[in-house]
Design a protein around this motif. Structure first.
Motif, mmCIF file in Angstrom:
data_model
loop_
_atom_site.group_PDB
_atom_site.id
_atom_site.type_symbol
_atom_site.label_atom_id
_atom_site.label_comp_id
_atom_site.label_asym_id
_atom_site.label_seq_id
_atom_site.Cartn_x
_atom_site.Cartn_y
_atom_site.Cartn_z
ATOM 1 N N ARG A 186 31.634 56.305 54.992
ATOM 2 C CA ARG A 186 31.274 56.079 56.406
ATOM 3 C C ARG A 186 29.761 56.015 56.585
ATOM 4 N NH1 ARG A 186 33.949 56.004 61.059
ATOM 5 N NH2 ARG A 186 32.744 56.336 62.959
ATOM 6 N N GLU A 187 29.030 56.849 55.876
ATOM 7 C CA GLU A 187 27.565 56.805 55.971
ATOM 8 C C GLU A 187 27.035 55.434 55.556
ATOM 9 O OE1 GLU A 187 25.965 59.930 53.654
ATOM 10 O OE2 GLU A 187 26.772 61.542 54.906
ATOM 11 N N VAL A 188 27.591 54.889 54.487
ATOM 12 C CA VAL A 188 27.166 53.567 54.024
ATOM 13 C C VAL A 188 27.520 52.504 55.063
ATOM 14 C CG1 VAL A 188 27.463 51.818 52.228
ATOM 15 C CG2 VAL A 188 27.382 54.240 51.610
ATOM 16 N N ALA A 189 28.736 52.606 55.628
ATOM 17 C CA ALA A 189 29.176 51.622 56.614
ATOM 18 C C ALA A 189 28.328 51.691 57.887
ATOM 19 C CB ALA A 189 30.647 51.840 56.940
ATOM 20 N N GLU A 190 27.977 52.894 58.320
ATOM 21 C CA GLU A 190 27.159 53.046 59.528
ATOM 22 C C GLU A 190 25.775 52.444 59.328
ATOM 23 O OE1 GLU A 190 27.378 57.225 60.185
ATOM 24 O OE2 GLU A 190 29.077 57.062 61.594
ATOM 25 N N LYS A 191 25.221 52.614 58.158
ATOM 26 C CA LYS A 191 23.905 52.012 57.881
ATOM 27 C C LYS A 191 24.000 50.493 57.914
ATOM 28 C CE LYS A 191 20.007 52.063 54.676
ATOM 29 N NZ LYS A 191 19.773 50.618 54.855
ATOM 30 N N PHE A 192 25.081 49.962 57.339
ATOM 31 C CA PHE A 192 25.261 48.508 57.350
ATOM 32 C C PHE A 192 25.386 48.006 58.792
ATOM 33 C CE2 PHE A 192 27.859 44.713 57.513
ATOM 34 C CZ PHE A 192 27.302 43.908 56.518
ATOM 35 N N ALA A 193 26.143 48.744 59.614
ATOM 36 C CA ALA A 193 26.329 48.338 61.001
ATOM 37 C C ALA A 193 24.996 48.332 61.758
ATOM 38 C CB ALA A 193 27.338 49.261 61.683
ATOM 39 N N ARG A 194 24.195 49.367 61.546
ATOM 40 C CA ARG A 194 22.892 49.419 62.220
ATOM 41 C C ARG A 194 21.997 48.270 61.767
ATOM 42 N NH1 ARG A 194 23.371 54.965 60.969
ATOM 43 N NH2 ARG A 194 21.911 54.694 59.214
ATOM 44 N N ASP A 195 21.995 48.000 60.468
ATOM 45 C CA ASP A 195 21.147 46.931 59.937
ATOM 46 C C ASP A 195 21.575 45.549 60.431
ATOM 47 O OD1 ASP A 195 19.771 48.858 58.616
ATOM 48 O OD2 ASP A 195 20.700 48.506 56.652
ATOM 49 N N SER A 196 22.849 45.416 60.782
ATOM 50 C CA SER A 196 23.357 44.128 61.261
ATOM 51 C C SER A 196 23.500 44.093 62.778
ATOM 52 C CB SER A 196 24.712 43.820 60.613
ATOM 53 O OG SER A 196 25.671 44.819 60.954
ATOM 54 N N SER A 197 22.878 45.071 63.469
ATOM 55 C CA SER A 197 22.918 45.157 64.939
ATOM 56 C C SER A 197 24.342 45.177 65.462
ATOM 57 C CB SER A 197 22.144 43.976 65.560
ATOM 58 O OG SER A 197 20.792 43.992 65.138
ATOM 59 N N SER A 198 25.200 45.914 64.789
ATOM 60 C CA SER A 198 26.598 46.054 65.190
ATOM 61 C C SER A 198 26.924 47.531 65.340
ATOM 62 C CB SER A 198 27.529 45.418 64.147
ATOM 63 O OG SER A 198 27.224 44.059 63.945
ATOM 64 N N SER A 199 28.134 47.780 65.812
ATOM 65 C CA SER A 199 28.633 49.146 65.916
ATOM 66 C C SER A 199 29.862 49.281 65.026
ATOM 67 C CB SER A 199 29.005 49.489 67.366
ATOM 68 O OG SER A 199 27.854 49.414 68.199
ATOM 69 N N LEU A 200 30.018 50.464 64.465
ATOM 70 C CA LEU A 200 31.145 50.692 63.568
ATOM 71 C C LEU A 200 32.390 51.007 64.373
ATOM 72 C CD1 LEU A 200 31.400 50.698 60.466
ATOM 73 C CD2 LEU A 200 31.300 53.192 60.562
ATOM 74 N N GLY A 201 33.468 50.282 64.072
ATOM 75 C CA GLY A 201 34.728 50.496 64.769
ATOM 76 C C GLY A 201 35.684 51.370 63.973
ATOM 77 N N LYS A 202 36.973 51.159 64.210
ATOM 78 C CA LYS A 202 37.995 51.947 63.541
ATOM 79 C C LYS A 202 38.185 51.475 62.096
ATOM 80 C CE LYS A 202 40.620 52.939 67.767
ATOM 81 N NZ LYS A 202 41.950 52.815 68.425
ATOM 82 N N ILE A 203 38.907 52.293 61.341
ATOM 83 C CA ILE A 203 39.229 51.929 59.957
ATOM 84 C C ILE A 203 40.343 50.886 59.951
ATOM 85 C CG2 ILE A 203 40.207 52.763 57.785
ATOM 86 C CD1 ILE A 203 38.850 55.417 58.248
ATOM 87 N N LYS A 204 40.132 49.812 59.215
ATOM 88 C CA LYS A 204 41.163 48.797 59.052
ATOM 89 C C LYS A 204 42.071 49.149 57.891
ATOM 90 C CE LYS A 204 41.923 43.876 58.152
ATOM 91 N NZ LYS A 204 41.292 42.570 57.846
#
Length: 238
Positions: A186-204
């Motif tokens: 999740r930490e890795v995914a949150e960083k990716f979301a911030r870097d791409s100007s997005s927000s992290l949603g639910k788990i697919k």
């Protein structure tokens, strides 16, 4: 000449136009939502932990030769008793010690005659120790030299004579390690979301990898490294 539209027809037309507009809007909105659902990120989360082996297996092996079979058996029995006594003196019980039948080889039946062969019979003996007292086994190996004073040469370089260490309590640490791997992902995914100007949603989707247990290094096989890599896919939103 065309007849003028009645009030009822006008109302019906208005409803049809409004309905078609609503349907068009709904289709557009659904397509937008579907496109948003297609935006995902897959990341891997790692968890590692060092643990002490909780099971140790020590095959204590020695060999003996003689030209008289009865004498060979007597010598083997005496030396086996001494090995067992040594292990008990180190704090191990009868339940942890296993004796196997000596492997006796008659070299004269091998189909050829070696002029340098001094002894006809050769015996290989194994006294196996299976214990949960790993620390005691490590200490006992340091004192194995006392058997040499009794004329017992313990094989230690052969692969079959090496001690084996196992970790069998994976279920005890598994939940915490899975949680750690998931949090790392999740930490890795949150960083990716911030870097791409997005927000992290639910788990697919989420996939738990296999637990891998290896020796920490070749000199410390009693210390194990437990490792797991989990793969998690998250939705991304604006």
């Amino acid at each position: 000449m065309d007849k003028p539209l009645t009030p009822a027809a006008l109302v019906l037309g208005a409803f049809l136009a409004g309905g078609l507009g609503f349907i068009g809007h709904s289709i557009t909105e659904a397509a937008t939502n579907l496109k948003a659902l297609d935006r995902t990120v897959s990341v891997k989360g790692l968890a590692e932990q060092e643990v002490m082996a909780n099971v140790a297996i020590w095959p204590v092996r020695f060999a003996e030769v003689d030209n008289d079979l009865a004498s060979l058996y007597n010598t083997v029995q005496q030396k086996t008793d001494k090995v067992v006594a040594f292990l008990k003196a180190q704090g191990f019980s009868d339940d942890e010690i296993t004796l196997t039948t000596p492997a006796i080889e008659d070299r004269s039946t091998q189909g050829y005659s070696d002029p340098n062969l001094k002894y006809r019979y050769a015996a290989r003996v194994t006294v196996s120790l299976y214990t949960h007292q790993v620390d005691k086994l490590l200490q006992a190996r340091k004192h194995i030299g006392v058997l040499a004073r009794d004329g017992i040469a313990i094989g230690g370089n052969e692969y079959e004579s090496r001690s084996e260490f196992l970790f069998t309590e994976l279920n005890r640490i598994k939940p915490a390690m899975v949680q750690q791997a998931t949090e790392n992902a999740r930490e890795v995914a949150e960083k990716f979301a911030r870097d791409s100007s997005s927000s992290l949603g639910k788990i697919k989707t989420a996939s738990q990898g296999q637990f891998i247990i290896t020796d920490r290094d070749s000199n410390s096989p009693h210390i194990k490294n437990v490792r797991i890599v989990s793969t998690v896919t998250y939705y991304l939103t604006d």
